[in-house]
Write a protein that holds these residues in place. Structure first.
Motif, PDB file in Angstrom:
ATOM      1  N   ASP A   1     -43.534   8.091  92.066  1.00  0.00           N
ATOM      2  CA  ASP A   1     -43.314   7.357  90.816  1.00  0.00           C
ATOM      3  C   ASP A   1     -42.229   7.965  89.934  1.00  0.00           C
TER       4      ASP A   1
ATOM      5  N   LEU B   1     -31.642   5.146  92.973  1.00  0.00           N
ATOM      6  CA  LEU B   1     -31.484   4.716  94.362  1.00  0.00           C
ATOM      7  C   LEU B   1     -30.026   4.855  94.797  1.00  0.00           C
TER       8      LEU B   1
ATOM      9  N   GLU C   1     -33.739   3.525 100.706  1.00  0.00           N
ATOM     10  CA  GLU C   1     -34.928   2.921 100.093  1.00  0.00           C
ATOM     11  C   GLU C   1     -36.204   3.595 100.582  1.00  0.00           C
ATOM     12  N   ARG C   2     -36.241   3.965 101.853  1.00  0.00           N
ATOM     13  CA  ARG C   2     -37.416   4.651 102.399  1.00  0.00           C
ATOM     14  C   ARG C   2     -37.592   6.012 101.734  1.00  0.00           C
TER      15      ARG C   2
ATOM     16  N   TYR D   1     -36.448   6.924  98.850  1.00  0.00           N
ATOM     17  CA  TYR D   1     -36.746   6.695  97.427  1.00  0.00           C
ATOM     18  C   TYR D   1     -38.244   6.494  97.228  1.00  0.00           C
ATOM     19  N   LYS D   2     -38.866   5.736  98.129  1.00  0.00           N
ATOM     20  CA  LYS D   2     -40.312   5.510  98.049  1.00  0.00           C
ATOM     21  C   LYS D   2     -41.080   6.796  98.311  1.00  0.00           C
ATOM     22  N   GLU D   3     -40.572   7.631  99.208  1.00  0.00           N
ATOM     23  CA  GLU D   3     -41.242   8.902  99.519  1.00  0.00           C
ATOM     24  C   GLU D   3     -41.331   9.816  98.300  1.00  0.00           C
TER      25      GLU D   3
ATOM     26  N   PRO E   1     -39.083   9.835  90.758  1.00  0.00           N
ATOM     27  CA  PRO E   1     -38.189  10.395  91.773  1.00  0.00           C
ATOM     28  C   PRO E   1     -37.140  11.361  91.221  1.00  0.00           C
TER      29      PRO E   1
END
Length: 234
Positions: free
Chosen positions: A167, A173, A159-160, A162-164, A169
Motif C-alpha cells: 500500500d 509506477l 505493475e507486478r 508495484y503490487k509487490e 510503495p
C-alpha cells in the motif's frame, strides 16, 4: 507424470525482473512434487544483510567476503519459501525498495555469484529441482533437462513489482518502470554470468496470460521431458 517415477529432472527458469519467475516456479514445483529453489532470494539476502551492515553495494571486496561467510538456507513455510541468513529469518526484508535498487549491483559481484552458484548446484545434485534466476540455464545448471526463458512486457513487469511493494510503495509506477529498465541493462551487461536466454531454452512470454496458464505449460514440458528420458532408457 507419475510422481513416484525414478526419473526426475532439473528445471531452470530464467528471465528478467518481474517476469513472474518465482511464482511460476513455485507452482511448477508443487505440481511435480519437486523442490523449489529461489536463487533471487539468495542474492537479496546477501544484499539485505550488506545494507544493514552499512556496506555500499559497490564495495565488492567486503560484500564478497560477506557472501562467503554468510550461511543462507531456503526452507518451506506456510506462505512460501522462508529465507534464513545465519539462522535469522530475513524473508520479510527481501522485497524492500532499497534491496530492489541494490540487488543488481550485489549480484554482479563475481565472488558473490560464484559462491551462490556453488550452493545452488549442490541443491540440485539429487535432481527434482525447479530453480529460477537469471543465469540458471546458462551458468548454474547448464545441463538442466528443461530450460525456460520467461519474460513479459516492461509495463506488465513494472505493475507486478508495484503490487509487490504494498500500500505504501514509496515510488511511482513510472519510476519503477525506469528502475526495472535499468536493472535489465545491468543484468544483461554484467561481465560475469549475464542474463541471457540459453540456446536450448524454450521462450515463454507471460504478458496478458495468467500465472496458472504459464505454470501449466511448463509442467507439461517437464512431463514431456521425463517421458522422453524414460523412453530412451527402455
Amino acid at each position: 507424470m507419475d510422481v513416484q517415477s525414478s526419473h526426475r529432472i532439473n528445471i531452470a527458469i530464467d528471465g528478467p525482473a518481474g517476469a513472474g519467475k518465482s511464482t511460476v516456479a513455485r507452482l511448477v514445483a508443487n505440481a511435480l512434487q519437486y523442490v523449489y529453489v529461489d536463487t533471487g532470494a539468495m542474492y537479496r539476502a546477501v544484499t539485505a544483510i550488506a545494507l544493514e551492515r552499512g556496506l555500499s553495494s559497490d564495495n565488492a571486496p567486503e560484500i564478497g567476503r560477506l557472501a562467503n561467510e554468510l550461511e543462507i538456507e531456503l526452507l518451506p513455510g506456510e506462505d512460501g519459501q522462508r529465507v534464513l541468513a545465519d539462522g535469522e529469518d530475513v524473508t520479510g526484508r527481501l522485497r524492500s525498495l532499497e534491496v530492489n535498487r541494490n540487488v543488481s549491483a550485489v549480484a554482479a559481484i563475481e565472488s558473490v555469484r560464484r559462491k551462490m552458484a556453488d550452493l545452488q548446484r549442490r541443491m540440485a545434485d539429487a535432481k527434482g529441482v525447479v530453480m529460477d534466476g537469471r543465469d540458471i540455464g546458462t551458468h548454474v545448471l547448464p545441463n538442466a533437462e528443461l530450460k525456460v526463458f520467461l519474460t513479459a512486457s516492461p509495463r506488465e513487469r513494472a505493475e507486478r513489482r508495484y503490487k509487490e511493494l504494498g500500500d505504501n510503495p514509496g515510488i511511482t509506477l513510472d519510476q519503477l518502470k525506469l528502475d526495472i529498465a535499468e536493472r535489465d541493462r545491468k543484468d544483461q551487461e554484467r561481465e560475469f554470468a549475464p542474463l541471457l536466454q540459453a540456446p536450448d531454452a524454450r521462450y515463454l512470454d507471460s504478458t496478458g496470460r495468467s500465472i496458472d496458464e504459464i505454470a501449466d505449460q511448463i509442467v507439461e514440458w517437464g512431463r514431456s521431458a521425463v517421458r522422453t528420458i524414460s523412453a530412451r532408457e527402455k
